[in-house]
Design a protein around this motif. Structure first.
Motif, PDB file in Angstrom:
ATOM      1  N   ASP A   1      43.796  51.451  54.348  1.00 37.62           N
ATOM      2  CA  ASP A   1      43.879  51.039  52.927  1.00 37.62           C
ATOM      3  C   ASP A   1      43.340  49.844  52.975  1.00 37.62           C
ATOM      4  N   ALA A   2      43.663  48.783  53.576  1.00 39.71           N
ATOM      5  CA  ALA A   2      42.630  47.570  53.547  1.00 39.71           C
ATOM      6  C   ALA A   2      41.386  47.657  53.843  1.00 39.71           C
ATOM      7  N   ILE A   3      40.786  48.244  54.705  1.00 35.74           N
ATOM      8  CA  ILE A   3      39.334  48.636  54.717  1.00 35.74           C
ATOM      9  C   ILE A   3      38.838  49.092  53.537  1.00 35.74           C
ATOM     10  N   ALA A   4      39.291  50.233  52.956  1.00 35.00           N
ATOM     11  CA  ALA A   4      38.872  50.959  51.859  1.00 35.00           C
ATOM     12  C   ALA A   4      38.967  49.816  50.663  1.00 35.00           C
ATOM     13  N   GLU A   5      40.103  49.112  50.604  1.00 39.36           N
ATOM     14  CA  GLU A   5      39.920  48.240  49.650  1.00 39.36           C
ATOM     15  C   GLU A   5      39.051  47.130  49.511  1.00 39.36           C
ATOM     16  N   ALA A   6      38.895  46.512  50.702  1.00 38.21           N
ATOM     17  CA  ALA A   6      37.729  45.321  50.963  1.00 38.21           C
ATOM     18  C   ALA A   6      36.102  46.047  50.709  1.00 38.21           C
ATOM     19  N   ALA A   7      36.247  47.276  50.899  1.00 37.97           N
ATOM     20  CA  ALA A   7      34.744  47.949  50.756  1.00 37.97           C
ATOM     21  C   ALA A   7      34.601  48.200  49.282  1.00 37.97           C
ATOM     22  N   LEU A   8      35.686  48.695  48.575  1.00 36.52           N
ATOM     23  CA  LEU A   8      35.548  48.884  47.173  1.00 36.52           C
ATOM     24  C   LEU A   8      35.274  47.645  46.240  1.00 36.52           C
ATOM     25  N   GLU A   9      36.054  46.473  46.814  1.00 34.50           N
ATOM     26  CA  GLU A   9      36.027  45.117  46.286  1.00 34.50           C
ATOM     27  C   GLU A   9      34.442  44.766  46.332  1.00 34.50           C
ATOM     28  N   GLU A  10      33.971  44.993  47.777  1.00 36.13           N
ATOM     29  CA  GLU A  10      32.428  44.447  47.875  1.00 36.13           C
ATOM     30  C   GLU A  10      31.547  45.335  47.194  1.00 36.13           C
ATOM     31  N   MET A  11      31.888  46.563  46.555  1.00 39.85           N
ATOM     32  CA  MET A  11      30.953  47.395  45.782  1.00 39.85           C
ATOM     33  C   MET A  11      31.011  47.019  44.331  1.00 39.85           C
ATOM     34  N   GLY A  12      32.058  46.207  43.907  1.00 39.80           N
ATOM     35  CA  GLY A  12      32.334  45.839  42.581  1.00 39.80           C
ATOM     36  C   GLY A  12      33.371  46.586  41.700  1.00 39.80           C
ATOM     37  N   TRP A  13      34.192  47.148  42.582  1.00 43.24           N
ATOM     38  CA  TRP A  13      34.951  48.204  41.853  1.00 43.24           C
ATOM     39  C   TRP A  13      36.356  47.384  41.655  1.00 43.24           C
ATOM     40  N   ARG A  14      37.056  47.583  40.464  1.00 40.98           N
ATOM     41  CA  ARG A  14      38.207  47.073  40.023  1.00 40.98           C
ATOM     42  C   ARG A  14      39.346  48.053  40.623  1.00 40.98           C
ATOM     43  N   GLN A  15      40.397  47.477  41.131  1.00 47.91           N
ATOM     44  CA  GLN A  15      41.533  48.405  41.648  1.00 47.91           C
ATOM     45  C   GLN A  15      42.929  48.123  41.031  1.00 47.91           C
ATOM     46  N   ALA A  16      43.360  49.428  40.916  1.00 48.56           N
ATOM     47  CA  ALA A  16      44.975  49.234  40.482  1.00 48.56           C
ATOM     48  C   ALA A  16      45.884  50.306  41.569  1.00 48.56           C
TER      49      ALA A  16
END
Length: 138
Positions: A85-100
């Motif tokens: 989860d932490a790895i995917a969250e960091a990757a999504l953030e780096e790609m510019g995706w907002r997350q809920a």
């Protein structure tokens, strides 16, 4: 037993999808091109919504209890889920995706919130500039 556990189309995920769709929000499901295959992908808003099960993701709430059998296995399994989860969250953030993240305890159990409140919070978040949102039970 674990073979019967679903990874997609879970009840919390289906509740979120139905509520958002009724509000006119259109989305994609489980986009494999994104890290972690997010449950709900909203390209128009550059946002993803993750419906996390409290047990499988090790949430600190009344729905999570460490199993008494095979504790080493379960600690490793849930620990690894948290790492992924932490790895995917960091990757999504780096790609510019907002997350809920909407936790299962917000949708069921003794601490659940009214479904309309959860859907409204998600819809309001989509219209905002906030990068992250986390919804848990009371």
């Amino acid at each position: 037993m674990m073979a019967g556990i679903r990874g997609t189309n879970t009840k919390p995920e289906m509740l979120l999808r139905k509520g958002l769709h009724a509000r006119g929000v259109r989305f994609r499901l489980h986009d494999r091109s994104l890290p972690g295959k997010p449950d709900i992908v909203l390209p128009r808003f550059r946002a993803v919504i993750l419906a996390h099960g409290c047990f499988w993701h090790g949430h600190d709430c009344h729905l999570f209890k460490w199993p008494s059998t095979r504790p080493e296995f379960w600690q490793a399994k849930i620990g690894r889920n948290r790492e992924v989860d932490a790895i995917a969250e960091a990757a999504l953030e780096e790609m510019g995706w907002r997350q809920a993240v909407v936790w299962e305890c917000a949708l069921k159990g003794r601490t659940k919130l009214p479904l309309e409140e959860v859907i409204s919070t998600c819809a309001d978040w989509l219209g905002s500039d906030d990068r992250k949102l986390e919804i848990t039970g009371y």
